[in-house]
Scaffold this active site. Structure first.
Site, PDB file in Angstrom:
ATOM      1  N   ARG A   1       0.864  -1.183   0.000  1.00 52.59           N
ATOM      2  CA  ARG A   1       0.000   0.000   0.000  1.00 52.59           C
ATOM      3  C   ARG A   1       0.902   1.235   0.000  1.00 52.59           C
ATOM      4  O   ARG A   1       1.996   1.214   0.579  1.00 52.59           O
ATOM      5  CB  ARG A   1      -0.887   0.030   1.254  1.00 52.59           C
ATOM      6  CG  ARG A   1      -1.973  -1.033   1.286  1.00 52.59           C
ATOM      7  CD  ARG A   1      -3.141  -0.691   0.375  1.00 52.59           C
ATOM      8  NE  ARG A   1      -4.217  -1.658   0.467  1.00 52.59           N
ATOM      9  CZ  ARG A   1      -4.470  -2.605  -0.436  1.00 52.59           C
ATOM     10  NH1 ARG A   1      -3.714  -2.720  -1.510  1.00 52.59           N
ATOM     11  NH2 ARG A   1      -5.483  -3.428  -0.281  1.00 52.59           N
TER      12      ARG A   1
ATOM     13  N   GLU B   1      -2.651   8.114  -3.864  1.00 50.70           N
ATOM     14  CA  GLU B   1      -3.124   7.750  -5.203  1.00 50.70           C
ATOM     15  C   GLU B   1      -4.590   8.156  -5.389  1.00 50.70           C
ATOM     16  O   GLU B   1      -5.355   8.109  -4.430  1.00 50.70           O
ATOM     17  CB  GLU B   1      -2.941   6.241  -5.451  1.00 50.70           C
ATOM     18  CG  GLU B   1      -3.698   5.349  -4.491  1.00 50.70           C
ATOM     19  CD  GLU B   1      -3.272   3.883  -4.620  1.00 50.70           C
ATOM     20  OE1 GLU B   1      -2.087   3.595  -4.754  1.00 50.70           O
ATOM     21  OE2 GLU B   1      -4.163   3.026  -4.570  1.00 50.70           O
TER      22      GLU B   1
ATOM     23  N   HIS C   1      -1.857   0.935  -9.486  1.00 56.71           N
ATOM     24  CA  HIS C   1      -2.502  -0.014  -8.549  1.00 56.71           C
ATOM     25  C   HIS C   1      -3.229  -1.116  -9.330  1.00 56.71           C
ATOM     26  O   HIS C   1      -4.446  -1.282  -9.206  1.00 56.71           O
ATOM     27  CB  HIS C   1      -3.474   0.719  -7.603  1.00 56.71           C
ATOM     28  CG  HIS C   1      -3.760  -0.070  -6.351  1.00 56.71           C
ATOM     29  ND1 HIS C   1      -4.093   0.528  -5.153  1.00 56.71           N
ATOM     30  CD2 HIS C   1      -3.770  -1.415  -6.113  1.00 56.71           C
ATOM     31  CE1 HIS C   1      -4.301  -0.421  -4.237  1.00 56.71           C
ATOM     32  NE2 HIS C   1      -4.117  -1.608  -4.806  1.00 56.71           N
TER      33      HIS C   1
HETATM   34  P1  NAP Z   1      -1.010 -12.034   4.019  1.00 61.45           P
HETATM   35  O1  NAP Z   1      -0.859 -13.414   3.498  1.00 61.45           O
HETATM   36  O2  NAP Z   1      -1.956 -11.801   5.152  1.00 61.45           O
HETATM   37  O3  NAP Z   1       0.443 -11.496   4.426  1.00 61.45           O
HETATM   38  C1  NAP Z   1       0.616 -10.319   5.135  1.00 61.45           C
HETATM   39  C2  NAP Z   1       2.038 -10.258   5.621  1.00 61.45           C
HETATM   40  O4  NAP Z   1       2.214  -9.005   6.298  1.00 61.45           O
HETATM   41  C3  NAP Z   1       2.398 -11.362   6.624  1.00 61.45           C
HETATM   42  O5  NAP Z   1       3.623 -11.922   6.274  1.00 61.45           O
HETATM   43  C4  NAP Z   1       2.532 -10.602   7.949  1.00 61.45           C
HETATM   44  O6  NAP Z   1       3.493 -11.111   8.827  1.00 61.45           O
HETATM   45  C5  NAP Z   1       3.002  -9.259   7.452  1.00 61.45           C
HETATM   46  N1  NAP Z   1       2.796  -8.236   8.476  1.00 61.45           N
HETATM   47  C6  NAP Z   1       1.658  -7.840   9.066  1.00 61.45           C
HETATM   48  N2  NAP Z   1       1.910  -6.923  10.013  1.00 61.45           N
HETATM   49  C7  NAP Z   1       3.250  -6.762  10.026  1.00 61.45           C
HETATM   50  C8  NAP Z   1       4.135  -5.987  10.789  1.00 61.45           C
HETATM   51  N3  NAP Z   1       3.687  -5.164  11.755  1.00 61.45           N
HETATM   52  N4  NAP Z   1       5.458  -6.051  10.520  1.00 61.45           N
HETATM   53  C9  NAP Z   1       5.920  -6.889   9.559  1.00 61.45           C
HETATM   54  N5  NAP Z   1       5.135  -7.661   8.801  1.00 61.45           N
HETATM   55  C10 NAP Z   1       3.816  -7.598   9.046  1.00 61.45           C
HETATM   56  O7  NAP Z   1      -1.499 -11.040   2.872  1.00 61.45           O
HETATM   57  P2  NAP Z   1      -1.156 -11.083   1.303  1.00 61.45           P
HETATM   58  O8  NAP Z   1      -2.287 -11.704   0.576  1.00 61.45           O
HETATM   59  O9  NAP Z   1       0.218 -11.581   1.122  1.00 61.45           O
HETATM   60  O10 NAP Z   1      -1.237  -9.503   0.965  1.00 61.45           O
HETATM   61  C11 NAP Z   1      -0.297  -8.604   1.531  1.00 61.45           C
HETATM   62  C12 NAP Z   1      -0.711  -7.178   1.219  1.00 61.45           C
HETATM   63  O11 NAP Z   1      -0.539  -6.921  -0.178  1.00 61.45           O
HETATM   64  C13 NAP Z   1      -2.191  -6.852   1.469  1.00 61.45           C
HETATM   65  O12 NAP Z   1      -2.439  -6.551   2.824  1.00 61.45           O
HETATM   66  C14 NAP Z   1      -2.410  -5.657   0.573  1.00 61.45           C
HETATM   67  O13 NAP Z   1      -2.178  -4.459   1.270  1.00 61.45           O
HETATM   68  C15 NAP Z   1      -1.356  -5.815  -0.522  1.00 61.45           C
HETATM   69  N6  NAP Z   1      -1.979  -6.082  -1.830  1.00 61.45           N
HETATM   70  C16 NAP Z   1      -1.741  -5.222  -2.849  1.00 61.45           C
HETATM   71  C17 NAP Z   1      -2.317  -5.443  -4.100  1.00 61.45           C
HETATM   72  C18 NAP Z   1      -2.064  -4.539  -5.268  1.00 61.45           C
HETATM   73  O14 NAP Z   1      -2.898  -4.480  -6.167  1.00 61.45           O
HETATM   74  N7  NAP Z   1      -0.937  -3.854  -5.317  1.00 61.45           N
HETATM   75  C19 NAP Z   1      -3.164  -6.544  -4.276  1.00 61.45           C
HETATM   76  C20 NAP Z   1      -3.375  -7.400  -3.221  1.00 61.45           C
HETATM   77  C21 NAP Z   1      -2.784  -7.166  -1.986  1.00 61.45           C
HETATM   78  P3  NAP Z   1       3.341 -12.548   9.556  1.00 61.45           P
HETATM   79  O15 NAP Z   1       3.504 -13.552   8.462  1.00 61.45           O
HETATM   80  O16 NAP Z   1       4.451 -12.598  10.511  1.00 61.45           O
HETATM   81  O17 NAP Z   1       1.973 -12.559  10.158  1.00 61.45           O
END
Ligand code: NAP
Length: 310
Positions: free
Chosen positions: A229, A258, A276
Site C-alpha cells: 500500500r 493515489e 494499482h
Molecule cells: P497475508 O498473506 O496476510 O500477508 C501479510 C504479511 O504481512 C504477513 O507476512 C505478515 O506477517 C506481514 N505483516 C503484518 N503486520 C506486520 C508488521 N507489523 N510487521 C511486519 N510484517 C507484518 O497477505 P497477502 O495476501 O500476502 O497480501 C499482503 C498485502 O498486499 C495486502 O495486505 C495488501 O495491502 C497488498 N496487496 C496489494 C495489491 C495490489 O494491487 N498492489 C493486491 C493485493 C494485496 P506474519 O507472516 O508474521 O503474520
C-alpha cells in the site's frame, strides 16, 4: 436472498455487479447520494475493495449490517475494530490474487532495474538512431529483501529464486521452514539486500515502515519495490532520496495519495509507476468476484464462510 440489500461502495466489474444483482437488491453508492433510512434497514451486507472499504461512518449508518465481503486481500480500509464490536462478519479474497500481485512485483523489479519503460520511450521518441541506451544493472543474483513473508511475499520469493537471488525477509514472525534468512527488523533487512520489496499488510505498525533511516540503510545502489500500500512509504522521503541519488530506483504500484502522483517522480527514468493494478487481470478479477459472492451466499445460507477474517 432476493430481499437482502447489499451496499456496493464503488463501481466494480460488470461481472461482479451482475452476479450480486442476480441474488440481492444492489445499492450502488455512486448512484445514491446518501443512505436513506428506508434503505439502511434493508442493507445487511457491504461489498467494498482495497480503496473504498467500510469505514466507521458507513458501518454506523447501517444498523442491520451483518457482513462486509471485501474484494481485496488488504483490510486497511475496513474498520475492523468497529466490525468486531458489532459482531459484523468480515471476509476477504486472499489466494485468488497472489500470483498476479507476485507477477507484477517481479515485473516491476525487471522494469525498474533494466529501465524498460525508459527504453520504450527512447525508441518511441526516435532517439535510437542517435546512439545506444545507457547501461543499466542486472537482476540475476541481486539480493532481495521482502517485508511481509505472507502469501504474496512467499510467491515473490519463489519467483526470485529463479533469478538465483539470495532471499531474506522481515515479518512479524519468523518462518523457520521457509529456507530464507530472517531479519528481526527492517533496518537489518535493508542493510543486507539490494532490492527491498514491500508485501506486508498496512496497519498502524507498518505505516511508513519505509522511512529515511531504512532508505539510507538500503543505500544508493538499492531499489524499493512497493506492491503493498502507498502509505507503507514515507513518500516525501522516498522522492527526495530518488532525486538526490541516495536510492538507485523504485518500482511503485501504489502511492500514498493515489491517484495523485508526486510531480518529481514523473520525469525520473529510475522510477517505474503502475496505477494499482496488482490484481487487474480478467481471470483474477473474476475469481475475486466469485469469492465475494460465495462468501455472501454462505453467510445468508447459514453456511461456514469461505475466507473469514472476523
Ligand atoms: P497475508 O498473506 O496476510 O500477508 C501479510 C504479511 O504481512 C504477513 O507476512 C505478515 O506477517 C506481514 N505483516 C503484518 N503486520 C506486520 C508488521 N507489523 N510487521 C511486519 N510484517 C507484518 O497477505 P497477502 O495476501 O500476502 O497480501 C499482503 C498485502 O498486499 C495486502 O495486505 C495488501 O495491502 C497488498 N496487496 C496489494 C495489491 C495490489 O494491487 N498492489 C493486491 C493485493 C494485496 P506474519 O507472516 O508474521 O503474520
Amino acid at each position: 436472498m432476493d430481499k437482502i440489500g447489499v451496499w456496493l461502495t464503488c463501481p466494480m466489474s460488470e461481472y461482479l455487479q451482475d452476479e450480486l444483482a442476480k441474488r440481492f437488491i444492489l445499492f450502488k453508492s455512486w448512484e445514491i447520494p446518501s443512505i436513506q433510512i428506508q434503505h439502511s434497514h434493508s442493507i445487511r451486507a457491504v461489498v467494498g475493495n482495497g480503496i473504498h472499504g467500510a469505514d466507521s461512518t458507513l458501518i454506523e449508518s447501517l444498523p442491520c449490517l451483518e457482513i462486509v465481503s471485501s474484494h481485496s486481500s488488504g483490510l486497511d480500509k475496513i474498520d475492523l475494530v468497529k466490525c468486531k464490536e458489532r459482531g459484523i462478519r468480515v471476509t476477504s479474497t486472499p489466494d485468488t490474487l497472489t500470483d498476479e500481485v507476485a507477477d507484477l512485483a517481479v515485473s516491476l523489479i525487471l522494469a525498474t532495474l533494466r529501465r524498460i519503460c525508459a527504453c520504450d520511450r527512447f525508441v518511441r521518441n526516435g532517439l535510437w538512431k542517435q546512439g545506444d541506451f545507457k547501461l543499466t544493472t542486472k537482476v540475476t543474483r541481486k539480493s532481495v529483501g521482502i517485508i511481509g513473508m505472507g502469501r504474496i511475499g512467499s510467491a515473490i520469493a519463489k519467483r526470485m529464486e529463479a533469478f538465483d537471488s539470495p532471499i531474506s525477509y522481515y515479518s512479524r514472525s519468523e518462518k523457520p521452514n521457509s529456507g530464507y534468512k530472517y531479519y528481526p527488523n527492517v533496518i537489518a533487512l535493508a542493510s543486507n539486500c539490494e532490492i527491498l520489496v514491500i508485501a506486508c499488510s498496512l496497519t498502524k505498525e507498518t505505516r511508513h515502515i519505509i522511512n529515511r533511516e531504512v532508505i539510507d540503510a538500503l543505500g544508493p545502489n538499492g531499489f524499493v519495490i512497493n506492491i503493498g500500500r502507498g502509505a507503507h512509504i514515507d513518500e516525501p522521503e522516498l522522492v527526495s532520496a530518488l532525486v538526490e541519488g541516495r536510492l538507485c530506483g523504485a518500482g511503485l504500484d501504489v502511492l500514498e495519495h493515489e491517484p495523485d502522483v508526486p510531480v518529481q517522480l514523473i520525469d525520473l527514468d529510475n522510477v517505474v509507476l503502475s496505477p494499482h493494478v496488482g490484481t487487474c487481470t480478467v481471470e483474477t478479477r473474476m475469481a475475486m468476484a466469485d469469492l465475494v459472492v460465495a462468501n455472501l451466499v454462505a453467510h445468508f445460507s447459514n453456511e461456514p464462510l469461505l475466507t473469514p477474517v472476523l
